[in-house]
Design an enzyme around this catalytic site. Structure first.
Site, short mmCIF file in Angstrom:
data_model
loop_
_atom_site.label_atom_id
_atom_site.label_comp_id
_atom_site.label_asym_id
_atom_site.label_seq_id
_atom_site.Cartn_x
_atom_site.Cartn_y
_atom_site.Cartn_z
N ASP A 43 0.86 -1.17 0.00
CA ASP A 43 0.00 0.00 0.00
C ASP A 43 0.91 1.24 0.00
O ASP A 43 2.08 1.15 0.36
CB ASP A 43 -0.88 -0.01 1.27
CG ASP A 43 -2.04 0.98 1.21
OD1 ASP A 43 -3.18 0.54 1.02
OD2 ASP A 43 -1.80 2.19 1.35
N ASN A 96 -12.75 -3.12 4.14
CA ASN A 96 -13.67 -1.99 4.19
C ASN A 96 -14.75 -2.21 3.13
O ASN A 96 -14.44 -2.60 2.00
CB ASN A 96 -12.94 -0.68 3.90
CG ASN A 96 -11.89 -0.36 4.95
OD1 ASN A 96 -12.03 -0.75 6.10
ND2 ASN A 96 -10.85 0.34 4.54
N GLN A 103 -14.65 2.45 2.37
CA GLN A 103 -14.05 1.88 1.16
C GLN A 103 -13.86 3.00 0.13
O GLN A 103 -14.80 3.74 -0.16
CB GLN A 103 -14.95 0.79 0.57
CG GLN A 103 -14.36 0.14 -0.67
CD GLN A 103 -15.19 -1.03 -1.19
OE1 GLN A 103 -16.29 -1.30 -0.71
NE2 GLN A 103 -14.66 -1.72 -2.18
N SER A 104 -12.67 3.12 -0.40
CA SER A 104 -12.43 4.16 -1.42
C SER A 104 -12.14 3.58 -2.80
O SER A 104 -12.29 4.27 -3.79
CB SER A 104 -11.28 5.09 -0.99
OG SER A 104 -10.09 4.38 -0.85
N HIS A 109 -10.67 -5.97 -1.62
CA HIS A 109 -9.28 -6.14 -1.18
C HIS A 109 -9.22 -6.29 0.33
O HIS A 109 -10.10 -5.81 1.04
CB HIS A 109 -8.41 -4.95 -1.59
CG HIS A 109 -8.97 -3.62 -1.18
ND1 HIS A 109 -9.99 -3.00 -1.87
CD2 HIS A 109 -8.67 -2.79 -0.15
CE1 HIS A 109 -10.27 -1.84 -1.29
NE2 HIS A 109 -9.49 -1.69 -0.24
N HIS A 111 -6.80 -5.26 3.54
CA HIS A 111 -5.67 -4.52 4.09
C HIS A 111 -4.95 -5.50 5.01
O HIS A 111 -5.57 -6.07 5.92
CB HIS A 111 -6.13 -3.33 4.91
CG HIS A 111 -6.88 -2.31 4.11
ND1 HIS A 111 -6.30 -1.18 3.61
CD2 HIS A 111 -8.18 -2.27 3.71
CE1 HIS A 111 -7.20 -0.47 2.95
NE2 HIS A 111 -8.36 -1.11 2.99
P1 AMP Z 1 -10.01 1.29 0.80
O1 AMP Z 1 -10.11 2.68 1.34
O2 AMP Z 1 -10.37 0.22 1.78
O3 AMP Z 1 -10.79 1.17 -0.50
O4 AMP Z 1 -8.49 1.04 0.48
C1 AMP Z 1 -7.85 1.54 -0.65
C2 AMP Z 1 -6.37 1.48 -0.38
O5 AMP Z 1 -5.69 1.66 -1.61
C3 AMP Z 1 -5.84 2.57 0.58
O6 AMP Z 1 -5.21 1.94 1.70
C4 AMP Z 1 -4.85 3.34 -0.28
O7 AMP Z 1 -3.74 3.79 0.46
C5 AMP Z 1 -4.46 2.33 -1.33
N1 AMP Z 1 -3.95 2.84 -2.58
C6 AMP Z 1 -4.54 3.75 -3.37
N2 AMP Z 1 -3.78 3.99 -4.46
C7 AMP Z 1 -2.70 3.18 -4.37
C8 AMP Z 1 -1.55 2.93 -5.17
N3 AMP Z 1 -1.33 3.57 -6.33
N4 AMP Z 1 -0.64 2.03 -4.76
C9 AMP Z 1 -0.82 1.37 -3.60
N5 AMP Z 1 -1.89 1.55 -2.79
C10 AMP Z 1 -2.82 2.44 -3.17
#
Ligand code: AMP
Length: 123
Positions: A43, A96, A103-104, A109, A111
């Site tokens: 991450d 998430n 969740q973003s 996935h 973590h």
């Molecule tokens: P979520 O908020 O559960 O959807 O997690 C999305 C994750 O993706 C977050 O922990 C971000 O830090 C991670 N993330 C977003 N863009 C990248 C990237 N280019 N490389 C690695 N991790 C990323």
């Protein structure tokens, strides 16, 4: 509200995500595990891996029963990563889901958090 939560509250399911680009190796990423079904990579935050299926299931709550074996395999991948990385003192995995779950990125996935003492309850 943290930046990550604000980002999550504005995020919505979509066809293409940044994880698709990572899977296709269109953007740089440090892969720490790959098999036919999953990849894992660093991450952007430290002490934190992401494990994602090659299949772009948008979120856990949208996964149907047909994904039972695929999602079961996810925990086996987490166990293999812990063993390979010698995380014998423990680790934490988190999923998430949706805006309330912060969740973003709408590609399911886990973590995989490691290397520091976790606290409970989480935020
Ligand atoms: P979520 O908020 O559960 O959807 O997690 C999305 C994750 O993706 C977050 O922990 C971000 O830090 C991670 N993330 C977003 N863009 C990248 C990237 N280019 N490389 C690695 N991790 C990323």
């Amino acid at each position: 509200m943290s930046d990550e939560v604000a980002l999550a509250q504005n995020a919505r399911p979509c066809e293409g995500t940044i994880f698709g680009k990572i899977l296709r190796k269109e953007i740089p990423c440090n892969f720490i595990y790959e098999d036919d079904l999953y990849v894992a990579f660093d991450d952007v935050n430290p002490q934190h891996y992401l494990v994602i299926p090659r299949k772009p299931i948008p979120q856990l709550s949208k996964a149907t029963d047909e994904y039972e074996l695929l999602l079961g395999h996810l925990l086996i991948v987490a166990r293999k990563i812990a063993a390979t990385r010698k995380l014998d003192q423990g680790f934490r995995i988190v999923i998430n889901d949706g805006p309330v779950g912060a969740q973003s990125v709408y590609h399911v996935h886990i973590h995989f958090l490691f290397g520091r003492q976790m606290r409970w309850p989480p935020g």
